[in-house]
Design an enzyme around this catalytic site. Structure first.
Site, mmCIF file in Angstrom:
data_model
loop_
_atom_site.group_PDB
_atom_site.id
_atom_site.type_symbol
_atom_site.label_atom_id
_atom_site.label_comp_id
_atom_site.label_asym_id
_atom_site.label_seq_id
_atom_site.Cartn_x
_atom_site.Cartn_y
_atom_site.Cartn_z
ATOM 1 N N LYS A 1 -9.834 7.729 0.643
ATOM 2 C CA LYS A 1 -10.201 6.332 0.348
ATOM 3 C C LYS A 1 -11.698 6.108 0.539
ATOM 4 O O LYS A 1 -12.273 5.193 -0.025
ATOM 5 C CB LYS A 1 -9.421 5.361 1.243
ATOM 6 N N HIS B 1 -9.409 1.848 -1.691
ATOM 7 C CA HIS B 1 -7.976 1.656 -1.461
ATOM 8 C C HIS B 1 -7.362 1.101 -2.742
ATOM 9 O O HIS B 1 -7.591 -0.050 -3.095
ATOM 10 C CB HIS B 1 -7.779 0.695 -0.296
ATOM 11 N N GLU C 1 -2.807 5.528 13.141
ATOM 12 C CA GLU C 1 -2.394 6.713 12.378
ATOM 13 C C GLU C 1 -2.698 7.997 13.155
ATOM 14 O O GLU C 1 -1.864 8.909 13.205
ATOM 15 C CB GLU C 1 -3.111 6.731 11.018
ATOM 16 N N PHE D 1 1.310 -2.838 4.596
ATOM 17 C CA PHE D 1 1.522 -4.153 5.189
ATOM 18 C C PHE D 1 3.011 -4.461 5.070
ATOM 19 O O PHE D 1 3.656 -4.110 4.078
ATOM 20 C CB PHE D 1 0.743 -5.217 4.413
ATOM 21 N N CYS E 1 0.807 -1.222 0.000
ATOM 22 C CA CYS E 1 0.000 0.000 0.000
ATOM 23 C C CYS E 1 0.841 1.272 0.000
ATOM 24 O O CYS E 1 0.298 2.373 -0.097
ATOM 25 C CB CYS E 1 -0.921 -0.009 1.216
ATOM 26 N N HIS F 1 -3.439 7.947 5.428
ATOM 27 C CA HIS F 1 -3.534 6.615 4.845
ATOM 28 C C HIS F 1 -4.987 6.143 5.023
ATOM 29 O O HIS F 1 -5.589 5.624 4.100
ATOM 30 C CB HIS F 1 -2.528 5.662 5.485
#
Lengths: 88, 403
Positions: free
Chosen positions: B326, B331, B305, B390, B162, B294
């Site tokens: 998003k 995403h 976050e 990830f 990501c 994010h």
């Protein structure tokens, strides 16, 4: 059968060369037709799919291949032989 | 050290097929998430996604091109065309040698893999098209951009899940800043909305079945999207000399690794990347007006976050606006940072902050100004764009208003 193999191969070659089938002559080589190595492997794939045969061809050593690609006629002859052999 | 500016932007994503359409959708808080229209969707538990709609490959690419261009490459080329034409750059001679292409993607030609695995495993076919390898490889998109535009400098693909696009744009930034390149085509692309692509994510049990609601207390997961964002990064003097329209300046980049867990995010790793991007840009937290989060809409990401932002920003955390787009475009995995950079450009250029839509209930663990549901007009001079992947790989960019 022979006629349809010939017509189908001319159609496949014409598609790769971005020409009309009527523009293809049997004496022409793939090089004459502007078909590069990627066009050749794509044409072989189309031949395998169309006739449900295995074409023995290694792009690393085309000259050693049993599959004669020197002209449109030689491809037709080779495909007819493969069909006879593999469909027997 | 050279200064780096953005002189072109292009995109195709669930909100639109151009930057102007995307800006309009973000201003209006439009949602690009809907029911998935893909093969075998009835065998999926997750049936929503943000697809690129009204897209007909035949209208853009001929048969020979489509034999070589996976959907992620098609998206890249469409976005690159928008960016490069806006920049006005033409690549020949020395400029071609000093320009490169660095793009992010996670899955590369995943739908090509999916289609051909289906052919050989499910349908029992014993032969596949000869161009499957050049079509599915992760660097196909970067290579086709290079070939299409005669770009001959440093070119490669970055795959950090990501964070791929942010890592790619960070590399592009540093290549120009250090003098290794004069201009870079950068950003990223993703297209994994196919049966196998969605099925794999479904297995992780982090996907929402109804909506992406970042920072909202009732959030229940992420929603996948697809598309591409591509930018022209250019050395400032070069851009100025030719009178290019400068969209924004890239002023800092930082990347860190959590070194802790393959999926769970770390507050410390994220915070180090955020503070690193401020430090690299030589700005203070109180100068930052907007953060593109994010903000995946998962329980874990959003609270981590927010805690990371709060720890870096201290008292200024209550003043900075932070939104997750998003909620609108889903995403985009390896392409997400690129499409999200558009929200940063809109904030800097137009003074419009894209909202976090679908926000329904405040979450005390996400107690920041998340610009809920409606876009806001605000003058901001500095922005950050976060990406936390990830694998614990974090990448944060900082940008400044042009001029």
């Amino acid at each position: 059968m022979s006629g349809s193999v010939k017509d189908k191969i001319i159609e496949i070659v014409a598609e790769q060369a971005v020409l009309e089938p009527s523009d293809i002559t049997l004496e022409q080589s793939l090089e004459d037709l502007g078909i590069d190595s990627m066009g050749l492997v794509e044409a072989i794939f189309s031949i395998e799919e169309s006739f449900d045969i295995q074409v023995p061809f290694n792009a690393n050593e085309p000259e050693k291949s049993e599959f004669d690609i020197s002209s449109v006629q030689s491809i037709i002859t080779a495909v007819e032989a493969l069909i006879a052999e593999q469909k027997a | 050290m050279h200064r780096v500016v953005i002189t072109g932007a292009g995109t195709i994503n669930p909100l639109g097929h151009s930057v102007s359409d995307t800006f309009e959708a973000m201003r209006e808080g439009r949602c690009g998430i809907g029911e998935l229209d893909i093969r075998d969707v009835d065998r999926l538990a997750v049936r929503i996604g943000a697809q690129v709609t009204d897209y007909d490959p035949d209208s853009r690419f001929n048969r020979q091109q489509q034999a070589l261009y996976d959907r992620f490459t098609q998206f890249t080329l469409i976005a690159a065309e928008g960016a490069i034409s806006q920049s006005g750059l033409q690549f020949g001679g020395q400029l071609a040698a000093e320009t490169g292409v660095v793009l992010g993607t996670s899955g590369g030609g995943l739908s090509t893999l999916d289609d051909n695995y289906r052919a050989v495993y499910e349908e029992g076919k014993n032969r596949v098209h000869p161009f499957i390898v050049p079509k599915l490889m992760n660097n196909a998109a970067a290579s086709h951009v290079s070939m299409t535009y005669n770009i001959k400098g440093p070119s490669f693909t970055v795959a950090t899940a990501c964070a791929s696009s942010n890592h790619a744009m960070g590399q592009a930034f540093n290549l120009i800043r250090s003098g290794m390149a004069r201009a870079m085509i950068t950003g990223g692309s993703e297209s994994m909305l196919c049966f196998g692509g969605v099925k794999a994510w479904e297995g992780l049990r982090v996907m929402s079945k109804d909506a992406c609601r970042p920072f909202s207390a009732n959030r229940n997961g992420m929603v996948q999207g697809e598309g591409a964002g591509v930018f022209v990064f250019e050395e400032y003097e070069h851009a100025k000399k030719r009178g290019a329209d400068i969209l924004a300046e890239v002023i800092g980049f930082s990347m860190t690794s959590d070194a802790s867990d393959i999926v769970m995010p770390s507050q410390q790793g994220a915070a180090r990347a955020i503070s690193g991007a401020l430090h690299d840009a030589k700005i203070n937290a109180d100068q930052v007006g907007y953060i593109n989060a994010h903000g995946t809409g998962t329980a874990a990401n959003d609270k981590t976050e927010c805690a990371a932002v709060a720890s870096v920003f201290g008292r200024h955390a209550d003043k900075v606006m932070i939104s997750s787009t998003k909620s609108m475009h889903g995403h985009l995995i390896g392409g997400t940072g690129a499409v999200e950079l558009l929200a940063c450009l809109m904030a800097l250029k137009d003074g419009v902050i894209a909202p976090t839509i679908g926000y329904e209930e405040p979450d005390p663990e996400c107690a920041l100004d998340v610009v809920p549901n409606e876009a806001r007009e605000a003058k901001v001079d500095h922005v950050l764009s976060n990406a936390f992947a990830f694998g614990g790989l974090n990448a944060v960019l900082s940008l400044r208003k042009a001029g």
